[in-house]
Design an enzyme around this catalytic site. Sequence first.
Site, short mmCIF file in Angstrom:
data_model
loop_
_atom_site.label_atom_id
_atom_site.label_comp_id
_atom_site.label_asym_id
_atom_site.label_seq_id
_atom_site.Cartn_x
_atom_site.Cartn_y
_atom_site.Cartn_z
N ASN A 1 -16.04 -15.74 20.24
CA ASN A 1 -16.45 -14.34 20.45
C ASN A 1 -15.20 -13.50 20.82
OD1 ASN A 1 -16.06 -15.45 23.03
ND2 ASN A 1 -17.30 -13.83 23.90
N CYS B 1 -13.70 -12.12 23.40
CA CYS B 1 -12.75 -12.42 24.50
C CYS B 1 -12.40 -13.89 24.63
CB CYS B 1 -13.29 -11.85 25.80
SG CYS B 1 -13.47 -10.06 25.72
N GLU C 1 -14.14 -16.70 25.26
CA GLU C 1 -14.78 -17.68 26.15
C GLU C 1 -15.85 -18.51 25.48
OE1 GLU C 1 -15.01 -14.48 26.36
OE2 GLU C 1 -16.97 -13.75 26.98
#
Length: 558
Positions: free
Chosen positions: A252, A254, A256
């Site tokens: 995704n 960012c 994580e």
Amino acid sequence: MNGAIRDHILKSRYLQPGEKSFSDICSRVASAIGKDEAEREQFLHMMEDLLFLPNSPALMNAGTRNPQLSACFVIPVGPTIPEIFRALREGAIIQVNDGGTGYSFSEIPPCGTPIKEGGGISPGPVRIMEIFDTATRVIREGGRRRGANMGVLDIAHPDILSFITAKKEEGVLENFNISVMIPDRYMQALTEGSHDEILTIHPISGEVISVREVFSAIVEGIHRNGEPGVLFADTINAANPTPALGSMRATNPCGEEPLLPYESCILGSINLPLFLQNQSVAWDKLDEITRLAVRFLDNAIDQTTHPLPEIAEATRRTRKIGLGVMGLHDTLLLAGIPYDSEEARTFAEEVMGFITATAIDESKCCAAELGVFPAWEGSIWHEPIRNAALTTIAPTGTISLIAGVSPGIEPVYSFVSIRRHTAGREFEMIHPVFKRALDEEIARCGYTESAAEVKRREVIDHIRATGTLRNIDWLHHSFRRLYRSAGDISPDDHLRMQAAFQRHTHAAIAKTINLRSDTIMDEITHAIISAWTLGLKGVTCYRIGSRRDTVYRPHGCS
Ligand code: UDP
């Protein structure tokens, strides 16, 4: 926490018509997600007391006519024009539903080569990403949440150099974070010094690209403005809980959540400082809230509207949830533990180890009641369990502001920051734990009231100007040692903290490795190698002061 900022955030993005307060939001969300009255009550208190908050889409949309609750998606991009534009369409649908999407562009043929099925000549991944970027900008204009995308390219793609340098100029691909996916064999080549090896030859230009050249370009890019990020393909896929369903090629926005094509994930974070009692962790309370949070996020998978049928299918098949923490640094400060210490890392391992073990246990209880995730057979789980993956560390860029704590597992960026109000006014924000401690420290020094005020101002102005208090000599050594902010902490210590969490986290960690502004290229190479050696799934670095603006990546850049 500055109540004015929190009110502003809630008003501008989270309150639904007729709602007036944060409690109203929590009631709406709890009523939508709880299965019965007792559960709704428990969820309500857990959110109202700020012990746990779900990701923004859940806070904004639960209980509305379009309850899209998920922050994270990965969409596959095929090699033909119809497949590429299908992904564009799917990403657009996710974006209007407040989600962030990751794509691997690795299947797009190199620039100048023919596209299959009479599709003409390929413009290459970078030009295609420009189309996605424009679409995001147009779609998100006036939206409640900035559009965020992750663009991933395999290191051996012949267009890798133009991908790495695509964001050289600020403002280009502004709605993308970009990351290079690197298998172990190229990291080995780098560490063993055999990186003159040819990586790929461009089929049109005939350009011969070596492993060395690509790593140099990555390091230069990071030095220039913090991009690209790096993802470690083998580490990510070694932790794939359902290898039979395929491999994970993107994350995704960012970073994580490495996910399979069409999977989505709803995140939620436990607010750690509220679990500290007399400087130690209230384990019973943490146990209770972890279990409730697992139930909340598992219920949410059945309550969310999945933006596409493929997403519904892939997400329900593995039932991944993303439970994490926020407020780590505040917790450490309250406990008197410096962020860059062995004690802090031991604390991190104990807390995250406990959360993950408890979450696994709760997911097993859920499985006994409600059944295992459909793809459980053939997964890495031997005992019946409800969710293929349970834990992650999100940036918590907005929900940490609502909770009034430091974001995710990041160190505080600066103990004094300036926020500009839309009306043009400036607010000086002083970190609340720091503010109290500074007053105590000044009192300890025995200054008169008026001298104390001068000293307080001196410290605050110094931090405003330099971002640090490390060279204010009259502050006690132990005070300066504890109140180190992101730029004072060495890259190795940033990485060690990320690794301490990664050892106990199923998915990945959103974290920025802050580098001093005078960091040299070799130190960046060293950080990438360390990240890989420490078993991280990826690494994002940011050289302080090297960028004006970012895509949604909240920590390096405030
Ligand atoms: N995200 C997004 N747009 C945004 C902020 C976040 O798409 O403006 C997505 C993205 O996938 C990110 C995830 O939400 O990785 C979690 O971000 P964060 O924890 O900061 O979100 P919050 O729940 O605090 O808003």
